[in-house]
Design an enzyme around this catalytic site. Structure first.
Site, short mmCIF file in Angstrom:
data_model
loop_
_atom_site.label_atom_id
_atom_site.label_comp_id
_atom_site.label_asym_id
_atom_site.label_seq_id
_atom_site.Cartn_x
_atom_site.Cartn_y
_atom_site.Cartn_z
N SER A 8 89.89 6.56 60.46
CA SER A 8 89.47 5.08 60.82
C SER A 8 87.94 4.75 60.59
CB SER A 8 89.72 4.70 62.25
OG SER A 8 89.20 3.39 62.57
N ASP A 35 90.35 -1.31 60.58
CA ASP A 35 90.81 -2.17 62.00
C ASP A 35 90.08 -3.39 61.84
OD1 ASP A 35 92.00 -0.07 63.61
OD2 ASP A 35 90.12 1.02 63.53
N MET A 37 89.44 -6.81 63.68
CA MET A 37 89.82 -7.48 65.12
C MET A 37 89.09 -8.94 65.03
SD MET A 37 88.51 -4.21 67.40
CE MET A 37 88.90 -2.65 66.88
N HIS A 66 94.84 -2.36 59.87
CA HIS A 66 95.48 -2.72 61.26
C HIS A 66 94.94 -4.04 61.95
CE1 HIS A 66 95.51 -0.96 65.68
NE2 HIS A 66 96.38 -1.99 65.34
N ASP A 174 97.65 5.87 66.88
CA ASP A 174 96.38 5.41 66.60
C ASP A 174 95.80 5.40 68.06
OD1 ASP A 174 93.90 4.05 65.97
OD2 ASP A 174 94.74 2.12 65.26
C1 DX5 Z 1 91.25 1.02 68.24
C2 DX5 Z 1 91.50 1.08 66.76
C3 DX5 Z 1 91.57 2.53 66.24
C4 DX5 Z 1 90.27 3.20 66.43
C5 DX5 Z 1 90.64 4.68 66.66
O1 DX5 Z 1 91.27 -0.23 68.44
O2 DX5 Z 1 92.76 0.70 66.43
O3 DX5 Z 1 92.10 2.53 64.83
O4 DX5 Z 1 89.39 3.30 65.23
O5 DX5 Z 1 89.35 5.31 67.17
P1 DX5 Z 1 89.35 6.73 67.82
O6 DX5 Z 1 90.13 7.65 66.93
O7 DX5 Z 1 87.69 7.12 67.97
O8 DX5 Z 1 89.85 6.42 69.20
ZN ZN Z 2 93.68 0.90 64.35
#
Ligand code: DX5
Ligand code: ZN
Length: 222
Positions: A8, A35, A37, A66, A174
């Site tokens: 990620s 990711d 957001m 995502h 994830d």
């Molecule tokens: C969380 C994201 C993940 C995040 C995971 O909201 O969707 O993809 O990057 O990070 P780790 O592996 O550090 O939990």
């Molecule tokens: Zn994610």
């Protein structure tokens, strides 16, 4: 079933994204997990279509985008135009639009469509779409930030998908995935593993991915 590792980029150094992409690819990443957001569905703000477009130019591996956003209907085309290989969107926003139409819209462009459930969300809202989607993403943390602890209770949803629901397509997990948790994810039936802090935080990402593959336990087809 193919096992895929998707670092990620949320945990990458954003000032050096191109180099970080290369680092992940050289280390053996299968996909790049991106990711997105919107500061609304989750409190954080991250990556938009222009950044995805630059990433797509630099990447030789698929961009697994995502969408942690309230209105994936508004932005799906922009992320597909930017070069996403697949989009996943959340069950918690299904009430905001036509779910079947969005899946069809993504797939009509030859891209992969997936649906996501948060840890507190049951499988019920996604069950009607299992035949249509290419992938289900099960969140093992409350989305919004990297570096949180893995919530093992969500593995029951993976087992139910593989068992009573007979789902044979990709199941991605994830959140909080590391050398210590990736094995139980695989055992439950996941085959796509997202990891941010555990991989980008590793001194030797290739060695860490190698360890992941060992824990996943199946020979990697590449
Ligand atoms: C969380 C994201 C993940 C995040 C995971 O909201 O969707 O993809 O990057 O990070 P780790 O592996 O550090 O939990
Ligand atoms: Zn994610």
């Amino acid at each position: 079933m193919q096992h895929l590792i998707a670092p990620s980029l949320l945990s990458a150094d954003f000032a050096r994204l191109g180099e970080e992409l290369r680092r992940a690819e050289d280390a053996g990443a299968d996909w790049h997990h991106v990711d997105v957001m919107d500061g609304h569905f989750v409190p954080n703000l991250t990556i938009g279509p222009p950044v995805v477009e630059s990433l797509a130019r630099a990447a030789t591996r698929p961009l697994d985008v995502h969408l942690m956003i309230t209105d994936p209907w508004q932005y799906a085309d922009a992320f597909l135009d930017a070069g996403a290989a697949g989009l996943t969107f959340h069950a918690e926003v299904f009430g905001n639009g036509d779910v079947g139409a969005l899946i069809a819209q993504i797939q009509a462009r030859g891209k992969r469509a997936g649906v996501v459930v948060n840890p507190a969300t049951p499988l019920a809202p996604i069950l009607p779409w299992l035949d249509a989607v290419d992938m289900v993403l099960i969140m093992s943390v409350v989305p919004g930030f990297g570096g949180q602890s893995f919530m093992g209770e969500v593995l029951d949803k993976v087992r139910a998908l593989r068992g009573e629901h007979g789902f044979t397509k990709d199941i991605e997990m994830d959140g909080g995935i590391s050398r210590d948790t990736v094995g139980e994810c695989a055992e439950a039936g996941c085959n796509v593993f997202v990891a941010g802090s555990a991989l980008f935080g590793a001194e030797d990402m290739a060695a860490e991915i190698g360890l992941f593959r060992e824990k996943i336990g199946a020979g990697h087809p590449r």
